[in-house]
Design a protein around this motif. Structure first.
Motif, PDB file in Angstrom:
ATOM      1  N   TYR A   1     -35.213  21.426   6.269  1.00  0.00           N
ATOM      2  CA  TYR A   1     -33.804  21.431   6.659  1.00  0.00           C
ATOM      3  C   TYR A   1     -33.167  22.709   6.160  1.00  0.00           C
ATOM      4  O   TYR A   1     -33.145  22.974   4.950  1.00  0.00           O
ATOM      5  CB  TYR A   1     -33.115  20.206   6.063  1.00  0.00           C
TER       6      TYR A   1
ATOM      7  N   GLN B   1     -29.690  24.899   6.106  1.00  0.00           N
ATOM      8  CA  GLN B   1     -28.247  24.906   6.306  1.00  0.00           C
ATOM      9  C   GLN B   1     -27.758  26.347   6.303  1.00  0.00           C
ATOM     10  O   GLN B   1     -27.791  27.002   5.260  1.00  0.00           O
ATOM     11  CB  GLN B   1     -27.554  24.125   5.199  1.00  0.00           C
TER      12      GLN B   1
ATOM     13  N   GLN C   1     -25.191  27.194  11.982  1.00  0.00           N
ATOM     14  CA  GLN C   1     -26.069  26.178  12.544  1.00  0.00           C
ATOM     15  C   GLN C   1     -26.998  25.617  11.484  1.00  0.00           C
ATOM     16  O   GLN C   1     -27.248  26.251  10.466  1.00  0.00           O
ATOM     17  CB  GLN C   1     -26.883  26.730  13.715  1.00  0.00           C
ATOM     18  N   HIS C   2     -27.466  24.423  11.732  1.00  0.00           N
ATOM     19  CA  HIS C   2     -28.445  23.786  10.862  1.00  0.00           C
ATOM     20  C   HIS C   2     -29.727  23.574  11.662  1.00  0.00           C
ATOM     21  O   HIS C   2     -29.675  23.244  12.849  1.00  0.00           O
ATOM     22  CB  HIS C   2     -27.920  22.448  10.344  1.00  0.00           C
ATOM     23  N   THR C   3     -30.848  23.775  11.000  1.00  0.00           N
ATOM     24  CA  THR C   3     -32.148  23.616  11.638  1.00  0.00           C
ATOM     25  C   THR C   3     -32.911  22.523  10.913  1.00  0.00           C
ATOM     26  O   THR C   3     -33.047  22.567   9.684  1.00  0.00           O
ATOM     27  CB  THR C   3     -32.951  24.932  11.593  1.00  0.00           C
TER      28      THR C   3
ATOM     29  N   ILE D   1     -34.950  20.680  15.690  1.00  0.00           N
ATOM     30  CA  ILE D   1     -33.602  20.412  16.180  1.00  0.00           C
ATOM     31  C   ILE D   1     -32.668  21.441  15.565  1.00  0.00           C
ATOM     32  O   ILE D   1     -32.665  21.633  14.347  1.00  0.00           O
ATOM     33  CB  ILE D   1     -33.139  18.994  15.783  1.00  0.00           C
ATOM     34  N   VAL D   2     -31.889  22.108  16.405  1.00  0.00           N
ATOM     35  CA  VAL D   2     -30.858  23.016  15.936  1.00  0.00           C
ATOM     36  C   VAL D   2     -29.530  22.364  16.297  1.00  0.00           C
ATOM     37  O   VAL D   2     -29.307  21.986  17.445  1.00  0.00           O
ATOM     38  CB  VAL D   2     -30.987  24.407  16.596  1.00  0.00           C
ATOM     39  N   THR D   3     -28.678  22.214  15.307  1.00  0.00           N
ATOM     40  CA  THR D   3     -27.432  21.486  15.497  1.00  0.00           C
ATOM     41  C   THR D   3     -26.296  22.186  14.761  1.00  0.00           C
ATOM     42  O   THR D   3     -26.525  23.100  13.964  1.00  0.00           O
ATOM     43  CB  THR D   3     -27.601  20.016  15.018  1.00  0.00           C
ATOM     44  N   SER D   4     -25.107  21.728  15.013  1.00  0.00           N
ATOM     45  CA  SER D   4     -23.952  22.306  14.328  1.00  0.00           C
ATOM     46  C   SER D   4     -23.862  21.735  12.911  1.00  0.00           C
ATOM     47  O   SER D   4     -24.303  20.615  12.658  1.00  0.00           O
ATOM     48  CB  SER D   4     -22.660  22.001  15.093  1.00  0.00           C
TER      49      SER D   4
ATOM     50  N   SER E   1     -22.445  18.131  12.668  1.00  0.00           N
ATOM     51  CA  SER E   1     -23.060  17.008  13.386  1.00  0.00           C
ATOM     52  C   SER E   1     -23.385  15.852  12.438  1.00  0.00           C
ATOM     53  O   SER E   1     -23.611  16.048  11.243  1.00  0.00           O
ATOM     54  CB  SER E   1     -24.331  17.454  14.106  1.00  0.00           C
TER      55      SER E   1
ATOM     56  N   LEU F   1     -26.104  14.132  12.521  1.00  0.00           N
ATOM     57  CA  LEU F   1     -27.500  14.283  12.101  1.00  0.00           C
ATOM     58  C   LEU F   1     -27.598  15.186  10.876  1.00  0.00           C
ATOM     59  O   LEU F   1     -28.296  14.866   9.912  1.00  0.00           O
ATOM     60  CB  LEU F   1     -28.357  14.823  13.241  1.00  0.00           C
ATOM     61  N   SER F   2     -26.888  16.297  10.886  1.00  0.00           N
ATOM     62  CA  SER F   2     -26.887  17.194   9.722  1.00  0.00           C
ATOM     63  C   SER F   2     -26.379  16.470   8.481  1.00  0.00           C
ATOM     64  O   SER F   2     -26.958  16.599   7.398  1.00  0.00           O
ATOM     65  CB  SER F   2     -26.010  18.428   9.984  1.00  0.00           C
TER      66      SER F   2
END
Length: 186
Positions: A97, A99, A103-105, A129-132, A135, A137-138
């Motif tokens: 993970y 941060q 973006q977060h991966t 997964i790349v997310t804000s 999110s 999920l993050s």
């Protein structure tokens, strides 16, 4: 998967936080990526299984004991390692993970970070997964790592020195022989 992990590590910057929860960590490209991320001043927090138990049978601590020692010998204040506090169970997580500001991966699945798993000797299932940063999920992945790291609600992890204090030289030698001749179970 290795390419995605290495790219995520080497592109890290000051202010980034990288969390790794791993059963087996031994791939040289990943280790070099961790070193590069630390040089880039990313904060790296690693939770490892001490590799002491397998289904109630005692193990020698390979590969994680010598790998953790190698990472700590870099004497880099950006790398911090904790051991999962196992008894007869194993910390079987395989999760990365990162941060970053924008973006977060998240990279996870069934692959250990070892050559056997990342060179397709074992066919593994993994996802990136790349997310804000905002999110759900993050937030959930961050909570998972924070809970384990800070022992929130239980005794999940223990200090690095718990298993490293008396690491015999022969375990290093055995580890390197296993890597060179590829006669490992990891």
């Amino acid at each position: 998967m290795r390419d995605a992990l290495v790219e995520a590590l080497v592109s890290s910057e000051k202010g980034d936080t990288i969390w790794i929860g791993m059963f087996y960590l031994a791939d040289r490209d990943i280790l070099q990526g961790i070193h590069t991320a630390a040089q880039n001043e990313a904060s790296i927090k690693i939770i490892l299984d001490p590799n002491q138990n397998a289904f109630g049978q005692q193990k020698m601590g390979l590969p994680n004991l010598p790998i953790a020692s190698e990472l700590m010998e870099l004497n880099d204040s950006h790398i911090d390692i904790r051991w999962y506090n196992t008894n007869k169970e194993q910390y079987h997580t395989k999760l990365f993970y990162k941060q970053s500001k924008d973006q977060h991966t998240i990279i996870g699945g069934s692959s250990n970070f070892t050559s056997r798993n990342l060179d397709d000797y074992n066919l593994e299932e993994d996802i990136k997964i790349v997310t804000s940063p905002s999110s759900m999920l993050s937030a959930e992945v961050e909570h998972y790592f924070s809970m384990l790291w800070n022992n929130e609600g239980g005794e999940f992890t223990t200090e690095y020195d718990t298993y490293q204090d008396s690491l015999p030289v022969f375990k290093y030698i055995l580890y390197w022989l296993q890597k060179v001749f590829q006669v490992t179970t990891y």
